[in-house]
Design an enzyme around this catalytic site. Structure first.
Site, short mmCIF file in Angstrom:
data_model
loop_
_atom_site.label_atom_id
_atom_site.label_comp_id
_atom_site.label_asym_id
_atom_site.label_seq_id
_atom_site.Cartn_x
_atom_site.Cartn_y
_atom_site.Cartn_z
N ASP A 17 0.67 -1.32 0.02
CA ASP A 17 -0.02 0.16 0.09
C ASP A 17 1.02 1.45 0.02
O ASP A 17 2.05 1.16 0.42
CB ASP A 17 -1.01 0.01 1.19
CG ASP A 17 -2.10 1.02 1.07
OD1 ASP A 17 -2.44 1.41 0.08
OD2 ASP A 17 -2.92 1.13 2.06
N ARG A 21 0.24 7.57 -2.67
CA ARG A 21 0.83 8.89 -1.67
C ARG A 21 2.32 8.97 -2.16
O ARG A 21 2.84 10.03 -2.07
CB ARG A 21 0.59 8.28 -0.32
CG ARG A 21 -0.63 8.77 0.20
CD ARG A 21 -1.07 8.00 1.34
NE ARG A 21 -1.39 6.55 1.15
CZ ARG A 21 -1.69 5.71 2.15
NH1 ARG A 21 -1.49 5.93 3.74
NH2 ARG A 21 -1.97 4.30 1.82
N ARG A 30 -0.61 9.15 -10.20
CA ARG A 30 -0.68 7.71 -9.28
C ARG A 30 0.16 6.71 -9.95
O ARG A 30 0.86 6.06 -9.31
CB ARG A 30 -2.06 7.48 -8.97
CG ARG A 30 -2.73 8.48 -8.02
CD ARG A 30 -4.14 8.16 -7.67
NE ARG A 30 -4.26 6.50 -7.09
CZ ARG A 30 -3.92 6.37 -6.11
NH1 ARG A 30 -3.85 7.74 -5.05
NH2 ARG A 30 -4.11 4.91 -5.60
N SER A 62 -7.30 -5.62 -5.12
CA SER A 62 -8.41 -6.28 -4.33
C SER A 62 -9.78 -6.06 -4.99
O SER A 62 -9.96 -5.39 -5.92
CB SER A 62 -8.57 -5.36 -2.78
OG SER A 62 -9.21 -4.19 -3.50
N GLU A 64 -12.37 -4.79 -4.03
CA GLU A 64 -12.71 -3.25 -4.02
C GLU A 64 -11.99 -2.31 -4.82
O GLU A 64 -12.67 -1.37 -4.89
CB GLU A 64 -12.70 -2.90 -2.22
CG GLU A 64 -13.64 -3.77 -1.46
CD GLU A 64 -12.97 -5.08 -1.29
OE1 GLU A 64 -12.02 -5.42 -1.28
OE2 GLU A 64 -13.86 -5.97 -0.77
N ASN A 65 -10.97 -2.77 -5.33
CA ASN A 65 -10.11 -1.94 -6.09
C ASN A 65 -10.76 -1.75 -7.58
O ASN A 65 -10.52 -0.60 -8.10
CB ASN A 65 -8.69 -2.21 -6.35
CG ASN A 65 -7.71 -2.19 -5.25
OD1 ASN A 65 -6.89 -2.72 -4.99
ND2 ASN A 65 -8.11 -1.09 -4.37
N TRP A 66 -11.97 -2.36 -7.73
CA TRP A 66 -12.66 -1.92 -8.86
C TRP A 66 -13.34 -0.76 -8.87
O TRP A 66 -13.87 -0.33 -10.08
CB TRP A 66 -13.88 -3.39 -9.03
CG TRP A 66 -12.94 -4.61 -9.69
CD1 TRP A 66 -12.99 -6.05 -8.92
CD2 TRP A 66 -12.11 -4.97 -10.84
NE1 TRP A 66 -12.27 -6.60 -9.43
CE2 TRP A 66 -11.89 -6.26 -10.75
CE3 TRP A 66 -11.87 -4.04 -11.99
CZ2 TRP A 66 -11.11 -6.89 -11.86
CZ3 TRP A 66 -11.05 -4.66 -12.96
CH2 TRP A 66 -10.65 -6.08 -12.80
N ARG A 68 -12.12 1.80 -8.39
CA ARG A 68 -11.02 3.22 -8.65
C ARG A 68 -11.30 3.56 -9.98
O ARG A 68 -12.18 2.75 -10.70
CB ARG A 68 -9.77 2.79 -8.58
CG ARG A 68 -9.29 2.18 -7.04
CD ARG A 68 -8.01 2.34 -6.83
NE ARG A 68 -7.58 2.10 -5.37
CZ ARG A 68 -6.72 1.97 -5.00
NH1 ARG A 68 -5.55 2.44 -5.79
NH2 ARG A 68 -6.41 1.93 -3.80
N ARG A 191 -5.01 -1.75 9.07
CA ARG A 191 -6.09 -2.64 8.82
C ARG A 191 -5.63 -3.65 7.50
O ARG A 191 -4.78 -3.70 7.02
CB ARG A 191 -7.60 -1.83 7.98
CG ARG A 191 -6.95 -0.94 7.05
CD ARG A 191 -8.25 -0.42 6.51
NE ARG A 191 -7.90 0.69 5.39
CZ ARG A 191 -7.70 2.03 5.73
NH1 ARG A 191 -7.77 2.33 6.94
NH2 ARG A 191 -7.28 2.85 4.85
N GLU A 204 1.69 -13.32 12.37
CA GLU A 204 2.26 -12.14 13.07
C GLU A 204 2.46 -10.91 12.06
O GLU A 204 2.39 -10.95 10.90
CB GLU A 204 3.81 -12.54 13.39
CG GLU A 204 4.11 -13.34 14.26
CD GLU A 204 3.54 -13.17 15.59
OE1 GLU A 204 3.63 -11.98 16.09
OE2 GLU A 204 3.17 -14.08 16.28
C1 IPE Z 1 -5.36 -2.71 0.01
O1 IPE Z 1 -5.09 -1.56 -0.37
C2 IPE Z 1 -5.40 -3.53 -1.37
C3 IPE Z 1 -4.14 -3.73 -2.08
C4 IPE Z 1 -2.99 -3.29 -1.58
C5 IPE Z 1 -4.06 -4.19 -3.45
P1 IPE Z 1 -6.02 -0.23 -0.72
O2 IPE Z 1 -5.51 1.07 -0.63
O3 IPE Z 1 -7.15 -0.65 -1.76
O4 IPE Z 1 -6.84 -0.21 0.79
P2 IPE Z 1 -7.88 0.58 1.68
O5 IPE Z 1 -8.89 0.97 0.76
O6 IPE Z 1 -7.05 1.75 2.00
O7 IPE Z 1 -8.35 -0.25 2.77
C1 IPE Z 2 -1.50 0.12 -3.52
O1 IPE Z 2 -1.22 1.41 -3.36
C2 IPE Z 2 -1.54 -0.27 -4.58
C3 IPE Z 2 -3.19 -0.84 -4.96
C4 IPE Z 2 -4.01 -0.79 -4.11
C5 IPE Z 2 -3.04 -1.47 -6.32
P1 IPE Z 2 -2.47 2.59 -3.42
O2 IPE Z 2 -3.12 2.90 -5.09
O3 IPE Z 2 -3.68 2.11 -2.63
O4 IPE Z 2 -1.80 3.94 -2.87
P2 IPE Z 2 -2.36 4.89 -1.90
O5 IPE Z 2 -2.91 4.17 -0.52
O6 IPE Z 2 -3.50 5.57 -2.66
O7 IPE Z 2 -1.42 5.79 -1.37
MG MG Z 3 -4.10 2.49 -0.66
#
Ligand code: IPE
Ligand code: IPE
Ligand code: MG
Length: 238
Positions: A17, A21, A30, A62, A64-66, A68, A191, A204
């Site tokens: 993650d 950012r 991004r 994930s 849930e990433n759909w 985006r 989380r 762990e």
């Molecule tokens: C979790 O990260 C999923 C992946 C790293 C692929 P997210 O950035 O999607 O999780 P949330 O939304 O902050 O919980």
């Molecule tokens: C994790 O980085 C990669 C995926 C979830 C695919 P993020 O894209 O969630 O990055 P942040 O959390 O927005 O910084």
């Molecule tokens: Mg993230």
């Protein structure tokens, strides 16, 4: 044994993650963060292989990433295509088996095809496993397992009274893979975000504020050292 290998996890799972950012901090789009994150994948994969850590599971996309933006999803899928194309030779060279967990059927057709091909061509490698969680949700996995078992019961092949934790675990996406010993999440979020809900019950947990694109071998080594000092009791007293 040298101290750094005294207590090595057999299976490391990572919630990668903080790519977005990281990019924002540099004033970049991004996707640039995701690209840099792919370099961390390569670094950590190599670090596992060098240390004899046999299983590495990476949360790459994930369920849930759909949610985006379409363009970001397309960029991530493209990165996955590139990763497969550019890393395939290394997987063979190092005899690493590629596996995928998640609802693969939701990915673009060509990505599914490439994944299936590389999985098939690396399936004889037994020692090292790279497991990509793609379109993955922990609850979806548990639901899919429940559906499989219910179907078997309906067909008379399974007696519901005999369902144990082991039977259940056998219906999960990668039943032969041992549970993760160590879960790492980068970027300071504390989380699980629906990752490996069943399998992480006794892992762990290691959380670091480091953003994923900055998480390279030295950071990984730090996580392993902390893991080596953990005392795993599994509910017992010893
Ligand atoms: C979790 O990260 C999923 C992946 C790293 C692929 P997210 O950035 O999607 O999780 P949330 O939304 O902050 O919980
Ligand atoms: C994790 O980085 C990669 C995926 C979830 C695919 P993020 O894209 O969630 O990055 P942040 O959390 O927005 O910084
Ligand atoms: Mg993230």
């Amino acid at each position: 044994m040298p101290p750094e290998t005294a207590q090595l996890p057999r299976h490391v799972a990572i919630i990668m993650d903080g790519n977005g950012r990281w990019a924002a901090r540099h004033g970049w789009p991004r996707l640039r963060g995701h690209e840099e994150g792919a370099e961390s994948v390569i670094a950590v994969l190599r670090a596992c292989r060098e240390r004899g850590i046999r299983y590495l599971t990476l949360y790459a996309f994930s369920a849930e990433n759909w949610r985006r933006p379409r363009l970001e999803i397309a960029g991530l899928m493209d990165l996955l295509r590139r990763f497969l194309r550019d890393r395939e030779a290394e997987l063979h060279e190092k005899r690493i088996r590629l596996r995928v967990i998640g609802r693969l059927q939701y990915l673009p057709r060509d990505v599914q095809r490439e994944l299936r091909r590389v999985m098939d061509e690396t399936k004889s490698y037994r020692e090292y496993h790279l497991i990509l969680a793609l379109s993955y949700g922990g609850r979806a996995e548990i639901t899919d397992a429940a559906r499989t078992l219910a179907q078997e019961a309906r067909e008379g092949r399974l007696d519901p009274a005999r369902i144990t934790e082991r039977t259940f675990a056998r219906a999960l996406y990668a039943p032969d893979v041992p549970d993760p010993d160590l879960l790492i999440r980068t970027s300071g979020e504390i989380r699980l975000s629906n990752f490996l809900l069943w399998q992480l019950s006794y892992a762990e947990l290691y959380f670091t504020p480091t953003l994923w694109p900055d998480f390279r071998e030295a950071e990984f080594q730090r996580a392993l050292e902390e893991y080596a000092h953990r005392h795993r009791r599994y509910g017992a007293l010893s």
